[in-house]
Structure formats: structure tokens, C-alpha cells
Motif scaffolding. Structure first.
Motif, PDB file in Angstrom:
ATOM      1  N   ASN B  31     -39.663  -8.621  -3.954  1.00 35.38           N
ATOM      2  CA  ASN B  31     -38.753  -8.786  -2.826  1.00 35.38           C
ATOM      3  C   ASN B  31     -39.503  -9.142  -1.551  1.00 35.38           C
ATOM      4  N   PHE B  33     -38.562 -10.257   2.746  1.00 35.45           N
ATOM      5  CA  PHE B  33     -37.490 -10.217   3.739  1.00 35.45           C
ATOM      6  C   PHE B  33     -37.963 -10.843   5.051  1.00 35.45           C
ATOM      7  N   PHE B  48     -33.316 -12.776   2.586  1.00 33.05           N
ATOM      8  CA  PHE B  48     -34.266 -12.127   1.704  1.00 33.05           C
ATOM      9  C   PHE B  48     -34.351 -12.872   0.377  1.00 33.05           C
ATOM     10  N   SER B  95     -41.199  -3.721  -3.673  1.00 35.53           N
ATOM     11  CA  SER B  95     -41.153  -3.870  -5.115  1.00 35.53           C
ATOM     12  C   SER B  95     -39.912  -3.171  -5.645  1.00 35.53           C
ATOM     13  N   PRO B  96     -39.078  -3.850  -6.383  1.00 35.70           N
ATOM     14  CA  PRO B  96     -37.859  -3.208  -6.873  1.00 35.70           C
ATOM     15  C   PRO B  96     -38.176  -2.281  -8.037  1.00 35.70           C
ATOM     16  N   GLY B  97     -37.227  -1.471  -8.375  1.00 30.69           N
ATOM     17  CA  GLY B  97     -37.383  -0.626  -9.546  1.00 30.69           C
ATOM     18  C   GLY B  97     -38.290   0.550  -9.292  1.00 30.69           C
ATOM     19  N   ARG B  99     -39.581   4.158  -8.351  1.00 34.37           N
ATOM     20  CA  ARG B  99     -39.111   5.053  -7.322  1.00 34.37           C
ATOM     21  C   ARG B  99     -39.654   4.672  -5.950  1.00 34.37           C
ATOM     22  N   ARG B 100     -40.106   3.446  -5.844  1.00 28.54           N
ATOM     23  CA  ARG B 100     -40.670   3.037  -4.569  1.00 28.54           C
ATOM     24  C   ARG B 100     -39.716   2.071  -3.895  1.00 28.54           C
ATOM     25  N   TYR B 101     -39.125   2.497  -2.802  1.00 28.14           N
ATOM     26  CA  TYR B 101     -38.152   1.659  -2.119  1.00 28.14           C
ATOM     27  C   TYR B 101     -38.618   1.207  -0.748  1.00 28.14           C
ATOM     28  N   GLU B 102     -39.767   1.689  -0.297  1.00 28.28           N
ATOM     29  CA  GLU B 102     -40.142   1.360   1.065  1.00 28.28           C
ATOM     30  C   GLU B 102     -40.554  -0.089   1.209  1.00 28.28           C
ATOM     31  N   GLN B 103     -40.344  -0.611   2.404  1.00 33.62           N
ATOM     32  CA  GLN B 103     -40.746  -1.968   2.715  1.00 33.62           C
ATOM     33  C   GLN B 103     -42.051  -1.933   3.517  1.00 33.62           C
ATOM     34  N   PHE B 105     -44.355  -4.053   6.151  1.00 35.60           N
ATOM     35  CA  PHE B 105     -44.123  -5.057   7.182  1.00 35.60           C
ATOM     36  C   PHE B 105     -45.410  -5.747   7.618  1.00 35.60           C
TER      37      PHE B 105
END
Lengths: 111, 114
Positions: B31, B33, B48, B95-97, B99-103, B105
Motif C-alpha cells: 500500500n 498513499f 492510494f 503493509s496489508p494483512g 497485525r501491522r496497520y501503521e503507516q 511517512f
């Protein structure tokens, strides 16, 4: 997407005091994150709390989440001048890791 | 550590010019953005991408386009720059999937259109 709101917009405290910032969001979430931005720089991830969690700690940071009120708070204990920055909450849904950011709280910690 | 770099920290362009902002990440994230940040408005998502050659409009895509020809690179294009596009532009990756959702920058590009 709809933006969340943060409260207060600006906060000025003395070194050693605690700083509390609040965030509200509008839709159901998978997670709620907090980011920090030093002046004129990119954002840095601080902490993530999942929708099934109510409280989380990381060092001097404490985050709470109330999904019934669609709100979260970030507490920074024993603040330092180096904590001076803008703090943003970001709500995450389930679609492609997209985040909806709040307007941010500008924190100034006076030495 | 994840590193996200942006091609310029500061950029000054004239009205009507075509502007390219480039972003590169080194962690093989799917991902990517593009946001713009304006005082009092927080971060607003422009576009995105969740894969090479894939793109989705965000909240404010008007006046912008994007290109993702390689996984590590995501470009934001202002087809004909206007003064209301003067802003701070931030790129992020995640990175999708799992348990890591942070972006993560990049440092941002402060664009001034005169």
C-alpha cells in the motif's frame, strides 16, 4: 471519508506535567492510531489500539478507547520539552489499511 | 527500519506547470498513499494504491493523478498546477494483512505554486 475531531486544538503545559489529548471519530473502526509530527516533518507512528482493546501503554504514553462513544484519548505523562509537536489520531477501518486523520492537537511543553 | 523518501523537501512551481512528486519506499509495502496537509484541515487523502498499476481515489482527487509502475515508487502528478494546490504533500506506505496497520511517512514536500 469523514474526518475525526481532536480536542483541544492547542495545548501548552510545563515540563513535568501530564498532557491529555482527545479524539472522536465517526464510523466503526478496526483500530485507532496516534501519530506525532514535529514541525514541518512527516508523521511518526506512536501507538495503535485495536477495537477490542480499552487501554494500552507504551512508555510514557497511555491510550484509551471507548468504542461506545467513538472516542479515544492520548495521555503523555511527565512531559518533556522534546514532546513539543503536533499529535494526530487516525481511525482505521477494514478497507486496505486506509486511515482517517483528525485535525491534530498542537502540544507545546515549556521547559 | 522502513524508509520512505520523497523527491524534494521544497518545491516552487508556476501556475499551469505540470508537477511530479515522487515517493519511494524500501520495505516492499503493497500500500502507498498520498496526502495533503493544510493548516486546520489535518491530513486529507488524495489517492492510494494497493498494488502496482492499481489506484483508488481518496477524498480530494480533483486536479491530481498518480502513477505506480513499480512496487516501491508512487508518483503524484499535478497536471496543471494552481495556487490552491500550494500545500504540504505527504507520502506514506503500509503493509496489508497480518497485525501491522501503521503507516510509514516520508518527510513531506512543501509545494508552493505562484
Amino acid at each position: 471519508s469523514q474526518q475525526g475531531e481532536e480536542d483541544p486544538q492547542a495545548l501548552s503545559i510545563q515540563e513535568g506535567e501530564n498532557a491529555t489529548m482527545n479524539c472522536s471519530y465517526k464510523t466503526s473502526i478496526n483500530n485507532l492510531q496516534w501519530y506525532r509530527q514535529n514541525s514541518g516533518r512527516g508523521l511518526v507512528h506512536l501507538i495503535l489500539i485495536r477495537s477490542n482493546e480499552r487501554e494500552k501503554h507504551s512508555g510514557r504514553l497511555r491510550v484509551t478507547l471507548d468504542t461506545s462513544k467513538k472516542s479515544s484519548s492520548l495521555l503523555i505523562t511527565a512531559s518533556r520539552a522534546a514532546d513539543t509537536a503536533s499529535y494526530f489520531c487516525a481511525s482505521g477501518g477494514n478497507a486496505g489499511n486506509m486511515l482517517t486523520f483528525g485535525g491534530g492537537t498542537r502540544l507545546m511543553v515549556k521547559p | 527500519d522502513v524508509k520512505v523518501t520523497q523527491s524534494s523537501r521544497y518545491l516552487v512551481k508556476r501556475t499551469g506547470e505540470k508537477v511530479f512528486l515522487e515517493c519511494v519506499q524500501d520495505m516492499d509495502h503493497e500500500n502507498m498513499f498520498w496526502y495533503r496537509q493544510d493548516p486546520g484541515l489535518g491530513l486529507r487523502l488524495i489517492y492510494f494504491s494497493y498494488d502496482v498499476k492499481m489506484k483508488e481515489k481518496g477524498d480530494i482527487p480533483e486536479g491530481y493523478s498518480v502513477s505506480r509502475e513499480k512496487k516501491e515508487r508512487f508518483s503524484l502528478i499535478l497536471e496543471s498546477a494552481s495556487t490552491n494546490q500550494t500545500s504540504m504533500y505527504l507520502c506514506a506506505s503500509s503493509s496489508p494483512g497480518g497485525r501491522r496497520y501503521e503507516q510509514y511517512f516520508g518527510p513531506g514536500t512543501r509545494l508552493t505554486v505562484t
